[in-house]
Design a protein around this motif. Structure first.
Motif, PDB file in Angstrom:
ATOM      1  N   MET A  48     -24.132 -41.585 -19.457  1.00 53.38           N
ATOM      2  CA  MET A  48     -24.626 -39.710 -18.706  1.00 53.38           C
ATOM      3  C   MET A  48     -25.295 -39.522 -19.369  1.00 53.38           C
ATOM      4  SD  MET A  48     -21.044 -39.163 -17.100  1.00 53.38           S
ATOM      5  CE  MET A  48     -21.923 -37.845 -16.220  1.00 53.38           C
ATOM      6  N   ASN A  49     -25.923 -39.341 -20.188  1.00 49.44           N
ATOM      7  CA  ASN A  49     -27.788 -38.508 -20.347  1.00 49.44           C
ATOM      8  C   ASN A  49     -28.844 -39.927 -19.843  1.00 49.44           C
ATOM      9  OD1 ASN A  49     -26.551 -36.466 -21.638  1.00 49.44           O
ATOM     10  ND2 ASN A  49     -26.768 -37.638 -23.960  1.00 49.44           N
ATOM     11  N   GLU A  50     -28.101 -40.905 -19.525  1.00 52.71           N
ATOM     12  CA  GLU A  50     -29.119 -41.265 -18.865  1.00 52.71           C
ATOM     13  C   GLU A  50     -29.125 -41.220 -17.541  1.00 52.71           C
ATOM     14  OE1 GLU A  50     -27.656 -45.788 -19.403  1.00 52.71           O
ATOM     15  OE2 GLU A  50     -27.802 -45.521 -21.708  1.00 52.71           O
ATOM     16  N   VAL A  51     -28.389 -40.480 -17.336  1.00 48.20           N
ATOM     17  CA  VAL A  51     -28.299 -39.973 -15.699  1.00 48.20           C
ATOM     18  C   VAL A  51     -30.133 -38.946 -15.083  1.00 48.20           C
ATOM     19  CG1 VAL A  51     -27.449 -39.337 -13.158  1.00 48.20           C
ATOM     20  CG2 VAL A  51     -26.039 -40.285 -15.268  1.00 48.20           C
ATOM     21  N   LYS A  52     -30.886 -39.541 -15.068  1.00 48.50           N
ATOM     22  CA  LYS A  52     -32.225 -38.529 -13.943  1.00 48.50           C
ATOM     23  C   LYS A  52     -31.957 -37.739 -13.021  1.00 48.50           C
ATOM     24  CE  LYS A  52     -34.288 -40.004 -17.817  1.00 48.50           C
ATOM     25  NZ  LYS A  52     -33.640 -40.236 -19.491  1.00 48.50           N
ATOM     26  N   MET A  92     -17.703 -39.051 -16.172  1.00 45.90           N
ATOM     27  CA  MET A  92     -17.023 -39.643 -17.530  1.00 45.90           C
ATOM     28  C   MET A  92     -15.972 -39.085 -17.359  1.00 45.90           C
ATOM     29  SD  MET A  92     -18.374 -38.780 -21.161  1.00 45.90           S
ATOM     30  CE  MET A  92     -17.702 -37.573 -21.849  1.00 45.90           C
ATOM     31  N   VAL A  93     -14.491 -39.761 -17.368  1.00 42.81           N
ATOM     32  CA  VAL A  93     -13.656 -39.639 -17.758  1.00 42.81           C
ATOM     33  C   VAL A  93     -13.200 -40.192 -18.859  1.00 42.81           C
ATOM     34  CG1 VAL A  93     -11.478 -40.157 -16.212  1.00 42.81           C
ATOM     35  CG2 VAL A  93     -13.637 -40.345 -15.480  1.00 42.81           C
ATOM     36  N   ASN A  94     -11.183 -38.930 -19.453  1.00 39.48           N
ATOM     37  CA  ASN A  94     -11.411 -38.636 -20.362  1.00 39.48           C
ATOM     38  C   ASN A  94      -9.579 -39.321 -19.988  1.00 39.48           C
ATOM     39  OD1 ASN A  94     -13.359 -38.114 -22.031  1.00 39.48           O
ATOM     40  ND2 ASN A  94     -13.477 -36.316 -22.061  1.00 39.48           N
ATOM     41  N   PHE A  95      -9.363 -40.387 -21.077  1.00 44.76           N
ATOM     42  CA  PHE A  95      -7.775 -39.954 -21.419  1.00 44.76           C
ATOM     43  C   PHE A  95      -7.028 -39.894 -22.519  1.00 44.76           C
ATOM     44  CE2 PHE A  95      -9.625 -44.197 -18.515  1.00 44.76           C
ATOM     45  CZ  PHE A  95      -8.580 -43.906 -17.241  1.00 44.76           C
ATOM     46  N   ARG A  96      -6.322 -38.711 -22.136  1.00 37.27           N
ATOM     47  CA  ARG A  96      -5.732 -38.074 -23.053  1.00 37.27           C
ATOM     48  C   ARG A  96      -4.376 -38.689 -23.012  1.00 37.27           C
ATOM     49  NH1 ARG A  96      -9.127 -34.149 -25.389  1.00 37.27           N
ATOM     50  NH2 ARG A  96     -11.551 -34.555 -24.658  1.00 37.27           N
ATOM     51  N   VAL A 106     -14.352 -43.404 -20.466  1.00 33.93           N
ATOM     52  CA  VAL A 106     -14.555 -44.101 -19.356  1.00 33.93           C
ATOM     53  C   VAL A 106     -16.098 -43.738 -18.354  1.00 33.93           C
ATOM     54  CG1 VAL A 106     -12.971 -46.282 -19.650  1.00 33.93           C
ATOM     55  CG2 VAL A 106     -13.850 -44.626 -17.415  1.00 33.93           C
ATOM     56  N   VAL A 107     -17.408 -43.869 -18.302  1.00 33.29           N
ATOM     57  CA  VAL A 107     -18.175 -43.784 -17.123  1.00 33.29           C
ATOM     58  C   VAL A 107     -17.806 -44.543 -15.982  1.00 33.29           C
ATOM     59  CG1 VAL A 107     -20.447 -43.759 -16.457  1.00 33.29           C
ATOM     60  CG2 VAL A 107     -20.198 -42.816 -19.266  1.00 33.29           C
ATOM     61  N   LEU A 108     -17.585 -44.245 -14.484  1.00 34.42           N
ATOM     62  CA  LEU A 108     -17.569 -44.410 -13.566  1.00 34.42           C
ATOM     63  C   LEU A 108     -18.678 -44.239 -12.390  1.00 34.42           C
ATOM     64  CD1 LEU A 108     -15.685 -45.319 -11.359  1.00 34.42           C
ATOM     65  CD2 LEU A 108     -14.981 -43.828 -11.128  1.00 34.42           C
ATOM     66  N   ASN A 109     -19.454 -44.753 -11.558  1.00 38.38           N
ATOM     67  CA  ASN A 109     -20.676 -44.783 -11.038  1.00 38.38           C
ATOM     68  C   ASN A 109     -19.025 -45.088  -9.072  1.00 38.38           C
ATOM     69  OD1 ASN A 109     -22.783 -44.053 -12.589  1.00 38.38           O
ATOM     70  ND2 ASN A 109     -22.425 -46.518 -12.934  1.00 38.38           N
ATOM     71  N   ILE A 110     -19.578 -44.055  -8.613  1.00 45.62           N
ATOM     72  CA  ILE A 110     -19.281 -43.579  -7.420  1.00 45.62           C
ATOM     73  C   ILE A 110     -20.451 -43.824  -6.155  1.00 45.62           C
ATOM     74  CG2 ILE A 110     -17.652 -43.365  -5.344  1.00 45.62           C
ATOM     75  CD1 ILE A 110     -14.952 -42.343  -7.386  1.00 45.62           C
ATOM     76  N   ASN A 111     -20.854 -44.404  -5.207  1.00 47.54           N
ATOM     77  CA  ASN A 111     -22.395 -44.572  -4.943  1.00 47.54           C
ATOM     78  C   ASN A 111     -21.894 -44.777  -3.833  1.00 47.54           C
ATOM     79  OD1 ASN A 111     -23.263 -44.551  -7.020  1.00 47.54           O
ATOM     80  ND2 ASN A 111     -23.441 -46.835  -7.608  1.00 47.54           N
ATOM     81  N   GLY A 112     -22.986 -43.686  -2.887  1.00 52.75           N
ATOM     82  CA  GLY A 112     -23.135 -44.015  -1.390  1.00 52.75           C
ATOM     83  C   GLY A 112     -21.789 -42.550  -1.058  1.00 52.75           C
ATOM     84  N   VAL A 113     -21.684 -41.755  -1.230  1.00 55.23           N
ATOM     85  CA  VAL A 113     -20.810 -41.009  -0.792  1.00 55.23           C
ATOM     86  C   VAL A 113     -21.711 -40.709   0.342  1.00 55.23           C
ATOM     87  CG1 VAL A 113     -19.008 -39.225  -1.135  1.00 55.23           C
ATOM     88  CG2 VAL A 113     -20.134 -41.106  -2.549  1.00 55.23           C
ATOM     89  N   GLU A 114     -21.427 -40.337   1.455  1.00 45.64           N
ATOM     90  CA  GLU A 114     -22.097 -39.534   2.670  1.00 45.64           C
ATOM     91  C   GLU A 114     -21.822 -37.744   2.813  1.00 45.64           C
ATOM     92  OE1 GLU A 114     -20.963 -42.183   6.569  1.00 45.64           O
ATOM     93  OE2 GLU A 114     -21.409 -43.505   5.483  1.00 45.64           O
TER      94      GLU A 114
END
Length: 143
Positions: A48-52, A92-96, A106-114
């Protein structure tokens, strides 16, 4: 009679040692799992910290119910873009478990959301999780 008493005492001592050993093994296994979970959560934080130039977008993102897919726990994650240009999301999604204990991150990317639209992706656990689990959005960045 002394021989039977000696055998009984020996069996009792062996049983006590075995039970103590099981507790120690269970404690050690629990410590290993906790350490592994902490390491995964730390790796997710680093990702997550890598996201600029990301802005907090936790309110834009919702986690669905968990289910299983093969030996993994999954949850549908939906990002809704309230802005006037396309956006990418890093989430960032936490499973509890049902006690609130962290099981996996886990880290998930969802790209190109209009603009004004929603788009979904699947968060998939890194390992097999047992018992009832929930997915929560720990952090979401729009960029």
């Amino acid at each position: 009679m002394r021989r039977i008493t000696g055998i009984a005492l020996s069996l009792a001592a062996t049983t006590a040692l075995a039970l103590t050993g099981c507790d120690t093994i269970a404690d050690t296994a629990g410590d290993v799992v906790s350490s592994a979970t902490a390491a995964v959560a730390s790796a997710a934080e680093e990702k997550m910290n890598e996201v600029k130039d990301g802005v907090n977008a936790t309110a834009d993102v919702k986690a669905g119910e968990t289910s299983t897919d093969g030996d993994r726990t999954v949850a549908e994650i939906t990002a809704t873009n309230p802005k006037d240009k396309n956006a990418d999301y890093t989430i960032m999604v936490n499973f509890r478990d049902d006690g609130g204990n962290l099981l996996d991150s886990v880290v998930l990317n969802i790209n190109g959301v209009e603009p004004g639209a929603s788009k979904s992706g699947t968060a998939r656990s890194n390992r097999t999780l047992s018992g009832a689990t929930t997915a929560e959005i720990a952090q979401a960045l729009r960029h």
